[in-house]
Scaffold this motif. Structure first.
Motif, PDB file in Angstrom:
ATOM      1  N   LEU A  51       0.842  -1.210   0.000  1.00  0.00           N
ATOM      2  CA  LEU A  51       0.000   0.000   0.000  1.00  0.00           C
ATOM      3  C   LEU A  51       0.875   1.257   0.000  1.00  0.00           C
ATOM      4  O   LEU A  51       0.592   2.224  -0.722  1.00  0.00           O
ATOM      5  N   SER A  52       1.949   1.220   0.780  1.00  0.00           N
ATOM      6  CA  SER A  52       2.815   2.402   0.841  1.00  0.00           C
ATOM      7  C   SER A  52       3.451   2.658  -0.524  1.00  0.00           C
ATOM      8  O   SER A  52       3.577   3.801  -0.951  1.00  0.00           O
ATOM      9  N   LEU A  53       3.825   1.578  -1.212  1.00  0.00           N
ATOM     10  CA  LEU A  53       4.393   1.741  -2.563  1.00  0.00           C
ATOM     11  C   LEU A  53       3.357   2.344  -3.504  1.00  0.00           C
ATOM     12  O   LEU A  53       3.678   3.196  -4.338  1.00  0.00           O
ATOM     13  N   ILE A  54       2.088   1.875  -3.371  1.00  0.00           N
ATOM     14  CA  ILE A  54       1.030   2.405  -4.247  1.00  0.00           C
ATOM     15  C   ILE A  54       0.833   3.896  -3.987  1.00  0.00           C
ATOM     16  O   ILE A  54       0.761   4.701  -4.931  1.00  0.00           O
ATOM     17  N   LEU A  55       0.783   4.290  -2.700  1.00  0.00           N
ATOM     18  CA  LEU A  55       0.638   5.709  -2.361  1.00  0.00           C
ATOM     19  C   LEU A  55       1.788   6.523  -2.953  1.00  0.00           C
ATOM     20  O   LEU A  55       1.587   7.585  -3.544  1.00  0.00           O
ATOM     21  N   PHE A  56       2.995   5.976  -2.792  1.00  0.00           N
ATOM     22  CA  PHE A  56       4.180   6.684  -3.283  1.00  0.00           C
ATOM     23  C   PHE A  56       4.108   6.849  -4.803  1.00  0.00           C
ATOM     24  O   PHE A  56       4.366   7.923  -5.338  1.00  0.00           O
ATOM     25  N   ALA A  57       3.701   5.766  -5.484  1.00  0.00           N
ATOM     26  CA  ALA A  57       3.628   5.815  -6.946  1.00  0.00           C
ATOM     27  C   ALA A  57       2.556   6.796  -7.400  1.00  0.00           C
ATOM     28  O   ALA A  57       2.755   7.553  -8.360  1.00  0.00           O
ATOM     29  N   LEU A  58       1.422   6.815  -6.701  1.00  0.00           N
ATOM     30  CA  LEU A  58       0.349   7.759  -7.049  1.00  0.00           C
ATOM     31  C   LEU A  58       0.849   9.195  -6.906  1.00  0.00           C
ATOM     32  O   LEU A  58       0.608  10.044  -7.778  1.00  0.00           O
ATOM     33  N   GLY A  59       1.559   9.455  -5.806  1.00  0.00           N
ATOM     34  CA  GLY A  59       2.105  10.793  -5.592  1.00  0.00           C
ATOM     35  C   GLY A  59       3.073  11.176  -6.702  1.00  0.00           C
ATOM     36  O   GLY A  59       3.017  12.278  -7.249  1.00  0.00           O
ATOM     37  N   THR A  60       3.968  10.231  -7.070  1.00  0.00           N
ATOM     38  CA  THR A  60       4.946  10.491  -8.129  1.00  0.00           C
ATOM     39  C   THR A  60       4.243  10.828  -9.444  1.00  0.00           C
ATOM     40  O   THR A  60       4.594  11.795 -10.125  1.00  0.00           O
ATOM     41  N   LEU A  61       3.236  10.001  -9.785  1.00  0.00           N
ATOM     42  CA  LEU A  61       2.473  10.255 -11.018  1.00  0.00           C
ATOM     43  C   LEU A  61       1.845  11.632 -10.974  1.00  0.00           C
ATOM     44  O   LEU A  61       1.872  12.379 -11.954  1.00  0.00           O
TER      45      LEU A  61
END
Lengths: 103, 483
Positions: A13-23
């Motif tokens: 989940l933390s990776l998904i949040l991080f990726a969403l933020g990056t996008l």
């Protein structure tokens, strides 16, 4: 020791949040939205710290979250000041409008 | 660790931080019609901190303190002395520029000193979260400095771009810290070193991802391609003495931390990260130099040149930590002196909000201001890497480190790109010496403090080119404490 499956889910989940933020940083053009996306990335980091902290059975990671929050607050203060200074020059918050320097 | 609170390794940073506060207070308590003595105060603070570094180097109190988070080993002290020197020269360059541009306020010096506190912390941290906090202290102060020129839109734009990319890169750095914490259960570099030497297949993937994210975070700070896009705009838009500090100081501090993390703590993973660093080095050198060729604006040209120089330094990281450390440390000294000089020359001529930014502006400079033209020529020749200047010796050791480690191709790209760079550096020298001046000389007379700063940079550049041995020995001793 915590249930490994729980830790695994939290890290994903933390990776998904991080990726969403990056996008978001790349795709959004409003300065304020971009700043919010950076906060999302930092919160992804916080979740990872807490998850790893539980996996390790130590409290270090949870303490580190406070460091991240304090630094993020300091950063937001300076960032918003910069945004206000810019807004006084140009009546827009569109990142693409700030293109005086090129080459 | 004993129960006593030992703060001796932190004394240089504390002195600089307190000086920053004193400068702010002095500004607040100075009557409106008088000028606060910000520059002399800052200079005194920086020299006192330099004296503290000297005392630490010759005496005791150098062990790791604060739960092994900070130490004053030879490596930290070398970098601290370098960074304090860079900051002192930047302070000498500032008063005349700030007055010429109507920016003469105490905040500038306070921000400069606070960013130096961050740089000092960055190079002496033995622990990733302290490193992160130091990185942010440095960066947040610099965002403010970049945007200090309130009336110029370019400066505001520079601050915004620096801030957005800086915050973005810190998030990457932090995620890397989180992943490495997950692997080792600690953020201390010692524990990390031990943990990465005993990896399982599962944790190896996490460790590599973490190391990669840290590399992205550092990549932004040293402005290596593809994380360089902020550098030209920020260097162009920021007040010029601040640009000088950014290009010389930030790069030195970030490389100091990068080398400590990758050369020492993550050395067990060298087989994995070295090819990555080598490819970063190649694209950084190629893109930086080719982009610099196309620039008409001097500040922008120097910005791309500073990108290219990050590439040269990265080539040495493929060598063993000891050899890489020696080459990188020496090069950062050279690079600091040369870049302060080059940006400083532009800043010193600034008058009424204008500064010489095009080739036409410097045409015929040798006739009108022989000493200044000679100094700028020395800096540019040293950036190219021509013998008798420090740039040559520095590049020689960098490429030599890469060749010794078996990366001959990498060194070859570096040499070829240095040849390409001769075109855009020497173009400026040719304009100064062989072209007739265009119009009247309307630039400022160089102030005494800026003269001292430029002369110091030029002398260091020449002396290190002819007799580099003492600094090389110090660099070797400092690099050894990494092992």
């Amino acid at each position: 020791m915590e249930n490994p499956a729980f830790v695994h889910h939290a890290v994903v989940l933390s990776l998904i949040l991080f990726a969403l933020g990056t996008l978001g940083v790349f795709l959004r053009r409003n300065v304020i939205t971009v700043l919010m996306c950076v906060e999302l990335m930092l919160n992804g980091v916080n979740l990872a710290f807490v998850a790893f902290s539980r996996a390790q059975g130590t409290l270090d990671g949870q303490v580190l979250v406070f460091f991240v929050m304090v630094v993020a607050a300091a950063e937001a203060a300076v960032g918003l000041a910069i945004v206000i200074a810019l807004h006084r020059h140009r009546d827009t918050l569109d990142l693409d409008a700030f293109n005086l320097m090129k080459g | 660790m004993s129960g006593e609170l030992d703060l001796r390794p932190l004394v240089p940073a504390i002195i600089v931080g307190v000086t920053g506060l004193v400068v702010l207070l002095a500004q607040a308590f100075t009557p409106k019609d008088r000028r606060a003595p910000s520059a002399p105060l800052s200079l005194t603070g920086l020299l006192a901190a330099l004296a503290a570094v000297w005392l630490l180097a010759s005496g005791g109190g150098r062990g790791a303190v604060l739960a092994n988070a900070v130490s004053a080993d030879a490596y930290s002290l070398f970098f601290q002395a370098l960074l304090l020197g860079i900051a002192a020269v930047a302070v000498l360059l500032s008063p005349s520029y700030l007055r010429a541009n109507g920016l003469d306020r105490g905040e500038y010096y306070a921000l400069l000193l606070f960013s130096v506190v961050g740089m000092l912390g960055l190079v002496s941290s033995l622990e990733l979260v302290s490193m992160f906090v130091a990185l942010e202290i440095m960066s947040i102060a610099l965002y403010g400095m970049a945007g200090l020129y309130r009336s110029r839109m370019e400066s505001q734009e520079a601050a915004l771009k620096y801030f957005v990319t800086g915050a973005f890169s810190s998030a990457f750095f932090l995620y890397g810290v989180a992943l490495l914490y997950g692997v080792s259960g600690s953020t201390s570099l010692d524990r990390l070193e031990w943990a990465v030497s005993t990896l399982t297949t599962d944790s190896a993937a996490l460790a590599l991802l973490g190391a990669g994210m840290l590399l992205v975070g550092f990549g932004f700070k040293i402005a290596s391609v593809p994380f360089h896009m902020w550098a030209p705009d920020v260097y162009e838009g920021a007040p010029t003495p601040a640009t000088a500090l950014m290009s010389a100081g930030v790069k030195a501090a970030a490389f100091g931390a990068l080398l400590r993390v990758f050369g020492s703590a993550l050395h067990a993973l060298a087989g994995e990260w070295q090819p990555l660093v080598a490819s970063l080095a190649v694209i950084t050198m190629v893109v930086g130099n080719l982009a610099a060729l196309a620039q008409g604006n001097l500040k922008r040209m120097l910005a791309f040149s500073s990108v290219a120089h990050a590439g040269y330094v990265l080539t040495a990281l493929v060598a063993s930590p000891g050899q890489a450390g020696e080459a990188v440390l020496f090069y950062l000294v050279v690079y600091g002196a040369v870049n302060l000089g080059a940006f400083g020359t532009i800043a010193a001529l600034s008058r009424e909000g204008r500064e010489p930014l095009s080739l036409g502006d410097v045409a015929g400079m040798a006739e009108r201001r022989p000493a200044l033209a000679a100094a700028l020529a020395v800096f540019l020749v040293s950036l190219t890497g021509i013998p008798v200047t420090a740039g040559f010796v520095g590049k020689f050791y960098l490429f030599n480190a890469a060749v010794t480690a078996g990366w001959v191709g990498l060194a070859l790209v570096g040499v070829l790109m240095s040849v390409v760079s001769a075109y855009y550096y020497l173009r400026v020298v040719v304009a100064m010496y062989m072209r007739d001046p265009l119009g009247e000389d309307t630039w400022a007379r160089v102030s005494p403090s800026a003269t001292v700063a430029l002369a110091l940079s030029a002398v260091i550049t020449l002396v290190l080119g002819i007799y580099p041995a003492p600094v090389l020995t110090l660099a070797r001793i400092a690099a050894r404490s990494l092992l």
